[in-house]
Design a protein around this motif. Structure first.
Motif, PDB file in Angstrom:
ATOM      1  N   GLU A  14      -1.054 -26.950 -12.185  1.00 47.72           N
ATOM      2  CA  GLU A  14      -0.621 -27.627 -13.409  1.00 47.72           C
ATOM      3  C   GLU A  14       0.892 -27.687 -13.467  1.00 47.72           C
ATOM      4  O   GLU A  14       1.591 -26.848 -12.920  1.00 47.72           O
ATOM      5  N   PRO A  15       1.412 -28.741 -14.114  1.00 49.30           N
ATOM      6  CA  PRO A  15       2.853 -28.950 -14.122  1.00 49.30           C
ATOM      7  C   PRO A  15       3.568 -27.898 -14.947  1.00 49.30           C
ATOM      8  O   PRO A  15       2.956 -27.221 -15.781  1.00 49.30           O
ATOM      9  N   PRO A  16       4.883 -27.748 -14.723  1.00 44.95           N
ATOM     10  CA  PRO A  16       5.664 -26.789 -15.506  1.00 44.95           C
ATOM     11  C   PRO A  16       5.592 -27.148 -16.982  1.00 44.95           C
ATOM     12  O   PRO A  16       5.360 -28.277 -17.364  1.00 44.95           O
ATOM     13  N   GLY A  17       5.871 -26.181 -17.824  1.00 39.54           N
ATOM     14  CA  GLY A  17       5.808 -26.388 -19.260  1.00 39.54           C
ATOM     15  C   GLY A  17       4.851 -25.395 -19.862  1.00 39.54           C
ATOM     16  O   GLY A  17       4.728 -24.278 -19.384  1.00 39.54           O
ATOM     17  N   LEU A  18       4.187 -25.801 -20.931  1.00 39.45           N
ATOM     18  CA  LEU A  18       3.215 -24.916 -21.551  1.00 39.45           C
ATOM     19  C   LEU A  18       2.075 -24.624 -20.593  1.00 39.45           C
ATOM     20  O   LEU A  18       1.580 -25.518 -19.908  1.00 39.45           O
ATOM     21  N   SER A  19       1.638 -23.380 -20.550  1.00 36.08           N
ATOM     22  CA  SER A  19       0.476 -23.053 -19.731  1.00 36.08           C
ATOM     23  C   SER A  19      -0.762 -23.682 -20.359  1.00 36.08           C
ATOM     24  O   SER A  19      -0.799 -23.970 -21.556  1.00 36.08           O
ATOM     25  N   GLU A  20      -1.770 -23.874 -19.523  1.00 38.12           N
ATOM     26  CA  GLU A  20      -3.002 -24.460 -20.041  1.00 38.12           C
ATOM     27  C   GLU A  20      -3.625 -23.562 -21.103  1.00 38.12           C
ATOM     28  O   GLU A  20      -4.158 -24.044 -22.111  1.00 38.12           O
ATOM     29  N   ALA A  21      -3.539 -22.253 -20.877  1.00 36.58           N
ATOM     30  CA  ALA A  21      -4.109 -21.323 -21.856  1.00 36.58           C
ATOM     31  C   ALA A  21      -3.439 -21.480 -23.215  1.00 36.58           C
ATOM     32  O   ALA A  21      -4.083 -21.367 -24.265  1.00 36.58           O
TER      33      ALA A  21
END
Length: 205
Positions: A14-21
């Motif tokens: 997943e791309p940088p930034g907010l985690s999916e969780a």
């Protein structure tokens, strides 16, 4: 369930930034934008999974709709936020297996779908598509149809395990969770699927 959602490690890829969780946690708290982001990420892969398992676009569209509704309804009950990836695949896989069981009981003949393998699956056959060589392109297309036919011949649960592993790159534990099977059974089914596919594709070697 905790009402506070801190930062969690990102899911692989997943791309940088907010985690999916973190996004999952925000969706649980009623953030519609967060749920829309999860839908945007998963609708394509889940639809392709359904098409591969069901070989019927209409049934795949229905399965996707049912899955996203279930995700929305059951999301508040998810306590292990980083496990969202495997949880979503579990819902879709079990929905598809239910459709297949219903189909078997009715002894219907699936309509078939030439897009059973898409770009992800094509990569498993080789690195090229024949380029500009018409003969090579034709052979490659025939090779894809051959693999498609061999996949369709696999038992449903064997095909599901193989597709989740080889085309969607789920881990063995994630597949066991998605299919509600023991880990040893998952490993055995994937191994048998590989053997059956290799045997069926011997003519292309």
């Amino acid at each position: 369930m905790s009402g506070s959602h801190g930062e969690h490690p990102r899911h692989p890829g997943e791309p940088p930034g907010l985690s999916e969780a973190t996004i999952v946690g925000r969706a649980q708290d009623g953030d519609l934008a967060a749920f829309e982001e999860l839908s945007r990420r998963y609708q394509g892969p889940l639809f392709r999974l359904a098409v591969r398992l069901l070989s019927d676009r209409g049934e795949a569209e229905d399965a996707l709709q049912d899955t996203m509704i279930t995700v929305w309804r059951k999301l508040p009950s998810l306590t292990d936020l980083p496990a969202f990836h495997g949880w979503v695949y579990q819902i879709m896989t079990r929905r598809c297996m239910s459709v297949l069981r219903t189909r078997a009981r009715r002894s219907t003949d699936p309509s078939g779908d030439d897009t059973f393998l898409d770009g992800v699956g094509r990569g498993r056959l080789g690195s090229g598509t024949g380029g500009q060589d018409p003969a090579a392109a034709t052979e490659y297309a025939e090779q894809l149809r051959g693999l498609n036919a061999e996949l369709a011949r696999l038992p449903d649960e064997q095909r599901a395990c193989w597709v989740l592993r080889e085309l969607h790159e789920l881990s063995y534990p994630e597949i066991a969770f998605a299919t509600n099977l023991p880990l040893s059974t998952v490993r055995g089914r994937i191994a048998r699927a590989r053997q059956n596919l290799a045997k069926g594709m011997e003519a292309w070697r």
